[in-house]
Design an enzyme around this catalytic site. Sequence first.
Site, PDB file in Angstrom:
ATOM      1  N   VAL A  61      -2.616   4.624  -0.857  1.00  0.00           N
ATOM      2  CA  VAL A  61      -3.106   3.924  -2.045  1.00  0.00           C
ATOM      3  C   VAL A  61      -2.201   2.740  -2.371  1.00  0.00           C
ATOM      4  CG1 VAL A  61      -3.788   4.178  -4.447  1.00  0.00           C
ATOM      5  CG2 VAL A  61      -3.999   6.129  -2.913  1.00  0.00           C
ATOM      6  N   TYR A  62      -0.918   2.984  -2.450  1.00  0.00           N
ATOM      7  CA  TYR A  62       0.046   1.919  -2.739  1.00  0.00           C
ATOM      8  C   TYR A  62       0.016   0.855  -1.643  1.00  0.00           C
ATOM      9  CZ  TYR A  62       4.582  -0.306  -3.610  1.00  0.00           C
ATOM     10  OH  TYR A  62       5.580  -1.211  -3.852  1.00  0.00           O
ATOM     11  N   SER A  63       0.004   1.287  -0.390  1.00  0.00           N
ATOM     12  CA  SER A  63       0.013   0.346   0.731  1.00  0.00           C
ATOM     13  C   SER A  63      -1.202  -0.576   0.678  1.00  0.00           C
ATOM     14  CB  SER A  63       0.030   1.110   2.063  1.00  0.00           C
ATOM     15  OG  SER A  63       1.195   1.891   2.186  1.00  0.00           O
TER      16      SER A  63
END
Length: 231
Positions: free
Chosen positions: A137-139
């Site tokens: 998600v962050y990536s």
Amino acid sequence: MMAVAPANRTAVVTGGASGIGAACADRLRKEGVRVLTLDRASSADLVVDITDAAAVAAAAAETGPVDVLVNSAGIVGPSLSFLETSLDDWRRVIEVNLFGTVNCMQAFVPDMVERGWGRVVNIASVAGKEGNPSMSVYSASKGATITLTKAVGKELATTGVIVNAVAPGNILTPMSADTPPDVLERYISLIPMARRGQASEVAELVAWLASEKVTFSTGSVYDISGGRATY
């Protein structure tokens, strides 16, 4: 004709109450820049939730002309395998990391274009280039920030407004304080310099990108990862 930097610059730094944002605010002040921090924290100069487009627009109207925008506000989100993540996880992180950046750029950049000079620095992440396992998600949100930077940088290339991104590796900040020890050990093992970075080191690069010294680079991504980045 090359645009001339204003004599007395004003900067807005989102996420400026802590971490990389606070370090950037401090570094820009040392350059004589008037800095306004924008954050949800009560200690910020402008207490605003960047996911609220109307509130961001109101803050931009309140501040008046801004010459530099540093988009540092962000969240890490869940440390889970992709198959364990939920759509709510995705919405929450992208709302902050991507849409929050979009809201701030749409609020502050038009006036820069009108005046013919501006600097935008988006804080992305090496994760957005390489993709960190258990952090899909962050990536993905940071990958989107990188391509947003590239696209807008090209669109504004002849306006005097320069848009670049910084992609830090593992930096010692409050946001990364909860990283599990085994995960942290793995991240450090990927860094040739064998240590985590300091927020002040990121701020040095941001200050340069926010200055009048950078005149022929836009839509670019600058790694600051202790040698970790592989492309």
